[in-house]
Design an enzyme around this catalytic site. Structure first.
Site, PDB file in Angstrom:
ATOM      1  CE  LYS A  44     107.333  43.330 -10.314  1.00  0.00           C
ATOM      2  NZ  LYS A  44     106.104  43.491  -9.512  1.00  0.00           N
ATOM      3  CG  ASP A  78     105.617  48.922  -9.622  1.00  0.00           C
ATOM      4  OD1 ASP A  78     105.082  49.644 -10.488  1.00  0.00           O
ATOM      5  OD2 ASP A  78     105.030  47.988  -9.039  1.00  0.00           O
ATOM      6  CE  LYS A  87     103.568  49.952  -6.861  1.00  0.00           C
ATOM      7  NZ  LYS A  87     102.435  49.080  -6.518  1.00  0.00           N
ATOM      8  CG  ASP A 113     108.374  45.758  -8.044  1.00  0.00           C
ATOM      9  OD1 ASP A 113     108.092  44.717  -7.405  1.00  0.00           O
ATOM     10  OD2 ASP A 113     107.617  46.263  -8.886  1.00  0.00           O
ATOM     11  CG  ASP A 118     100.758  49.293  -9.503  1.00  0.00           C
ATOM     12  OD1 ASP A 118     101.967  49.051  -9.711  1.00  0.00           O
ATOM     13  OD2 ASP A 118     100.292  49.599  -8.393  1.00  0.00           O
ATOM     14  CD  GLU A 165     104.858  46.321 -12.141  1.00  0.00           C
ATOM     15  OE1 GLU A 165     103.692  46.618 -11.836  1.00  0.00           O
ATOM     16  OE2 GLU A 165     105.711  45.961 -11.305  1.00  0.00           O
ATOM     17  NE  ARG A 170      99.718  40.611 -12.301  1.00  0.00           N
ATOM     18  CZ  ARG A 170      98.753  40.577 -11.384  1.00  0.00           C
ATOM     19  NH1 ARG A 170      97.538  40.195 -11.721  1.00  0.00           N
ATOM     20  NH2 ARG A 170      99.009  40.890 -10.129  1.00  0.00           N
TER      21      ARG A 170
END
Ligand code: BES
Ligand code: MN
Ligand code: ZN
Length: 530
Positions: free
Chosen positions: A292, A297, A304, A315, A374, A376, A378
């Protein structure tokens, strides 16, 4: 008698050495600094072990090995000082003594009782370097404890010193002199084995440092394209390595609706980076690391909380581990085929961003209802995983991601979360993680999760609705929907492991580079052809 013992211990001893005086910088790519700051290598001549500055290990109980020799050469001054200081030699205890017989400085480092693991030896090296750096500039001889089954304990201790000595941005800060001129790690391994182990140690430290550099960089500089360029620069000149980079247009053409969707709220377009290393036969199926790579993020439209949001520059730690591990494998010439995939995008809120409720189509045609922008990681992993399996037919594919806050609730910063569809592969990676000092704990993907993420309007939704659900398992279960039948798959949720607030002997505070050590070890243990 003690002198004789020391002489015997030193007979055939050779030396792995390093100078910490200068920092070696990587070639910069032009867009931002790359600050690999590993201490530079320098070969040291023969030592006079009867005096000077030394680091010796001490195990609980009576003095043995080099400590006993130093005690003899100092007519018992060392044991008297240890007694007076009430030094218990617990693992990690350190004590610096001055003017012990002919020794100007004796640094004692406690180690646990045998058998020591490689991770213990690494810690020893990291502690030795820190303790030596705290004193006057000098050449310091570091005696290493023997760990069974280790080619060269000096090389492993050197590895610990290199890993612990990392500092982000140090290469830029040349004005600050490092007080440590030189460390010389001493062991009794045969020279060819030590040389090989030293090369491996430096390769590993380089991969970890590169991953840490990528993770530490602030996100105003760290765009997906920046990540690609830094990686190209780090691999420059490496043999048997090839690159594939998909930009937005290529992704559009291929139908990677999830990568596009996550990235479309940002002015910095997404990239899919693939680095292939060929160290084995053409027909050998590779091991693949799919990381990833969210360069920041913010959560997207499902924004968030601002508290601690700054940390979301980490991230992309999964992607950093992927390219860092393959950098290590290529540098040490590992006899394996390996692929690193970095699924790179920035997750931002914007007029062009995806909204909760949108439906996206993945590379393999499956559709996704995005209920929370959020979740994201996956999404980008699903496209990357589908593409990688179609193109490379890997023997094993490992997804690695700072995927969920939930895994931190379950495992804290003690274990990475492991999910697997294959028990043998799971047991192998857990053993390698234990050996490499990057432990994993296995978590389940219950079959009920397929129902939890079932969608009325698409094949799946990206979050389950309801409270008290197992978030890390749901994230893993979502990704599993993209794993082909028969494909051996491991998934690592490293949200609790990738960033540390306090330092340890081999990991400075901040970016850990978690995964590089683990993957290098896994390949060594189970994937390399002999
Ligand atoms: N990058 C985060 C995971 C994360 C959260 C890491 C907190 C470290 C601390 C991920 O993209 C995310 O936002 N996950 C959500 C998923 C949720 C919306 C289902 C989470 O864990 O809260
Ligand atoms: Mn998120
Ligand atoms: Zn995320």
């Amino acid at each position: 008698m003690f002198a004789r013992e020391l002489k015997r211990a030193l007979a055939g001893l050779a030396v792995v050495s390093m100078g910490l005086g200068a920092a070696a910088a990587q070639p910069a790519s032009g867009l931002g600094p790359v600050s690999i700051s590993l201490p530079q290598a320098a070969l040291v001549g023969p030592f006079d072990p009867k005096s000077g500055d030394v680091v010796v290990w001490v195990a609980p109980g009576a003095l043995s090995g080099p400590a006993a020799s130093v005690d003899g050469l100092s007519n018992g001054a060392l044991s008297r000082a240890i007694e007076a200081a009430d030094f218990k030699a617990k693992p990690g205890d350190a004590l610096t003594l001055f003017s012990i017989g002919p020794f100007s400085r004796v640094i004692l480092i406690g180690v646990g009782a045998a058998p020591l693991r490689e991770a213990d030896l690494e810690d020893y090296g990291g502690r030795a370097a820190t303790a030596a750096a705290a004193g006057r500039p000098a050449e310091v001889v570091v005696y290493t404890p023997d760990a069974p089954g280790v080619d060269s304990d000096a090389a492993i201790a050197l590895r610990g010193a290199l890993l612990g000595g990392y500092a982000f941005g140090e290469a830029k800060d040349r004005a600050r002199p490092n007080p440590l001129r030189r460390l010389a790690f001493v062991d009794a391994a045969p020279a060819p084995e030590r040389a090989r182990a030293e090369a491996d140690a430096r390769a590993l430290a380089a991969g970890v440092a590169f991953a840490r550099d990528l993770i530490s960089e602030p996100s105003n500089i760290k765009t997906p394209q920046w990540f690609v360029e830094q990686t190209r620069a780090a691999f420059r000149g490496a043999p048997n390595v090839s690159f594939e980079v998909l930009d937005e247009r290529a992704m559009q053409r291929l139908g990677m609706g999830l990568m596009i969707g996550v990235g479309q709220g940002s002015t910095r377009p997404p990239r899919l980076l693939i680095v292939r290393y060929r160290g084995a036969g053409v027909s050998d199926a590779p091991i693949a690391f799919v990381g990833k790579g969210i360069t920041f993020d913010a959560g997207g439209v499902s924004l968030k909380d601002p508290d601690g949001m700054w940390r979301m520059r980490y991230d992309m730690s999964g992607a950093a581990a992927s390219v860092g591990a393959v950098l290590t494998l290529s540098r040490r010439g590992a006899k394996v085929n390996a692929v690193a995939v970095a699924a790179l995008a920035e997750n931002m809120p914007d007029g062009g961003a995806i909204r909760p409720g949108d439906v996206l189509t993945a590379y393999d045609g499956q559709t996704v209802e995005v209920l929370n922008t959020d979740a994201e990681g996956r999404l980008v992993l699903a496209d990357a995983l589908a593409y990688l399996q179609a193109k490379d037919k890997p023997r094993t594919v490992i997804t690695i991601a700072t995927l969920t806050g939930s895994v931190r609730v379950a495992l804290g910063d003690d274990y990475g979360g492991l999910f697997a569809n294959d028990d043998a592969a799971a047991n192998q990676i857990m053993a390698s993680g234990e050996a490499a000092g990057e432990p994993l704990w296995r978590l389940p993907i219950h079959e009920s999760i397929a129902k939890d993420i079932d969608s009325d309007v698409a094949d799946v939704k990206n979050v389950a609705e309801g409270s008290g659900l197992p978030g890390a398992s749901i994230g893993a279960g979502f990704i599993q929907a993209w794993v082909k039948p028969g494909q051996v798959w491991l998934h690592l949720d490293i949200a609790g492991m990738a960033w540390k607030t306090s330092r340890s002997p081999t990991v400075p505070a901040g970016a850990v580079g978690y995964g590089v050590r683990l993957f290098d070890r896994l390949v060594k243990d189970h994937y390399e052809t002999k």
